[in-house]
Design a protein around this motif. Structure first.
Motif, short mmCIF file in Angstrom:
data_model
loop_
_atom_site.label_atom_id
_atom_site.label_comp_id
_atom_site.label_asym_id
_atom_site.label_seq_id
_atom_site.Cartn_x
_atom_site.Cartn_y
_atom_site.Cartn_z
N LEU A 103 43.16 30.28 82.96
CA LEU A 103 43.65 29.86 81.64
C LEU A 103 43.75 28.34 81.56
O LEU A 103 43.45 27.74 80.51
CB LEU A 103 44.99 30.51 81.36
CG LEU A 103 44.93 32.02 81.09
CD1 LEU A 103 46.33 32.64 81.13
CD2 LEU A 103 44.27 32.30 79.75
N SER A 104 44.14 27.71 82.65
CA SER A 104 44.19 26.24 82.66
C SER A 104 42.81 25.65 82.49
O SER A 104 42.62 24.67 81.75
CB SER A 104 44.81 25.74 83.98
OG SER A 104 46.17 26.13 84.09
N ALA A 105 41.81 26.25 83.15
CA ALA A 105 40.43 25.77 83.01
C ALA A 105 39.93 25.98 81.58
O ALA A 105 39.24 25.11 81.03
CB ALA A 105 39.53 26.50 84.01
N LEU A 106 40.28 27.10 80.97
CA LEU A 106 39.86 27.37 79.59
C LEU A 106 40.54 26.42 78.61
O LEU A 106 39.94 26.03 77.60
CB LEU A 106 40.16 28.83 79.22
CG LEU A 106 39.33 29.87 79.98
CD1 LEU A 106 39.88 31.27 79.75
CD2 LEU A 106 37.87 29.80 79.54
N GLU A 107 41.78 26.03 78.91
CA GLU A 107 42.44 25.02 78.09
C GLU A 107 41.73 23.67 78.20
O GLU A 107 41.49 22.99 77.20
CB GLU A 107 43.90 24.86 78.52
CG GLU A 107 44.84 25.92 78.00
CD GLU A 107 46.28 25.55 78.30
OE1 GLU A 107 46.86 24.76 77.53
OE2 GLU A 107 46.82 26.03 79.32
N ARG A 108 41.42 23.28 79.43
CA ARG A 108 40.77 21.99 79.64
C ARG A 108 39.42 21.91 78.93
O ARG A 108 39.01 20.86 78.43
CB ARG A 108 40.58 21.71 81.14
CG ARG A 108 41.86 21.43 81.90
CD ARG A 108 41.57 20.86 83.27
NE ARG A 108 40.81 21.77 84.11
CZ ARG A 108 41.35 22.70 84.89
NH1 ARG A 108 42.68 22.84 84.93
NH2 ARG A 108 40.60 23.49 85.63
N SER A 109 38.74 23.05 78.84
CA SER A 109 37.42 23.08 78.20
C SER A 109 37.50 23.12 76.68
O SER A 109 36.50 22.94 76.00
CB SER A 109 36.64 24.30 78.70
OG SER A 109 37.21 25.50 78.19
N ALA A 165 43.02 30.49 69.99
CA ALA A 165 41.68 29.92 70.10
C ALA A 165 41.76 28.40 70.12
O ALA A 165 42.54 27.79 69.39
CB ALA A 165 40.81 30.40 68.94
N GLY A 166 40.91 27.79 70.94
CA GLY A 166 40.97 26.35 71.13
C GLY A 166 40.18 25.55 70.12
O GLY A 166 39.52 26.08 69.22
N GLN A 167 40.23 24.24 70.29
CA GLN A 167 39.65 23.32 69.33
C GLN A 167 38.13 23.44 69.21
O GLN A 167 37.56 23.11 68.17
CB GLN A 167 40.01 21.89 69.70
CG GLN A 167 39.49 21.45 71.06
CD GLN A 167 39.92 20.03 71.42
OE1 GLN A 167 40.48 19.33 70.60
NE2 GLN A 167 39.65 19.64 72.65
#
Length: 263
Positions: free
Chosen positions: A56-62, A75-77
């Motif tokens: 999850l941390s890696a998916l946030e960073r991406s 969902a992220g930016q």
């Protein structure tokens, strides 16, 4: 050489498995009706806490996922960046078109789909009335939100703030007092649909309902308009009809494609 190849195979398999698990996490968050907590994602994925935390941390960073104010995942930016670079309503219109056509066949009236763009309401799709009287292309017309049932949906369901200043009067029936508009849209929300009678043009009536997105937010308004004389005795009937179709369209936008829900 053979021994080296055999030693390299497990990492490749492990990498593929890790990618599959990461994409499952993204799919779960993007497809959910509401933000998902770490605990929910970790337990439903079957991952160890440390593994889930790293992924999850890696998916946030991406930029694929991000956390809201409560720490839950949404969902992220990158998803919003993609939508901003394309027509954000193209897919909505594509999915809504069969529903709009069905409503048009059932009612014979003009059917509308509107969204909020900035602080304005924009019509993004229309199915024309089968009556000669009432056919007009409203997609090219800038309609003040307080004079249309579609606009009142966005006021009533708190997608747009109600202005604090007196509003322009287009007809004698136009609601220009913000307090009167507030009462009107509060009643619309209680009822389930917004109404207008002669507020944009004398002789024109409309009814509209909200369409909800994957997280329960109002993403569009679905409505019908036509001559007041033809619609005024049918407005509640049309409101119920639109509400039924809006529920089905909401399910479709949430990814539920069962035939009985979208027919």
């Amino acid at each position: 050489m053979t021994q080296t190849s055999e030693q390299e195979s497990p990492p490749r398999a492990g990498g593929t498995q890790a990618l599959d698990r990461a994409t499952d996490l993204v799919a779960a968050v993007v497809g959910a009706d509401e933000p998902l907590s770490f605990t929910h994602l970790q337990e439903t994925s079957g991952l160890a806490k440390s593994t889930a935390s790293r992924m999850l941390s890696a998916l946030e960073r991406s930029g694929l996922l991000e956390r809201d104010a409560d720490g839950s995942y949404v969902a992220g930016q990158l998803f919003w960046l993609y939508a901003a670079r394309h027509d954000p309503w193209e897919e909505l219109v594509r999915l809504a078109r069969p529903t709009m056509e069905r409503i048009g066949e059932d009612t014979l009236e003009t059917v509308h789909l509107s969204v909020v763009r900035g602080d304005r309401v924009a019509q993004v799709a229309q199915v024309d009335s089968q009556f000669l009287l009432g056919t007009r292309d409203w997609t090219a017309v800038d309609v003040p939100a307080h004079t249309s049932a579609l606009g009142k949906v966005f006021y009533g369901w708190e997608t747009l703030p109600i202005p604090g200043e007196p509003l322009p009067r287009l007809t004698d029936a136009t609601l220009t007092d913000p307090a009167a508009l507030r009462r009107d849209v509060r009643e619309a929300r209680r009822r389930g649909w917004a109404l207008t009678r002669d507020e944009l043009e004398v002789g024109l009536a409309g009814v509209a309902v909200p369409v909800l997105g994957p997280r329960g937010q109002v993403v569009a308004a679905l409505g019908i308009s036509g001559p007041t004389q033809r619609l005024e005795d049918r407005l509640d009937e049309l409101g119920h009809h639109l509400s039924d179709h809006a529920v089905k369209l909401t399910r479709l936008l949430r990814g539920d494609t069962h035939q009985e829900d979208v027919a």
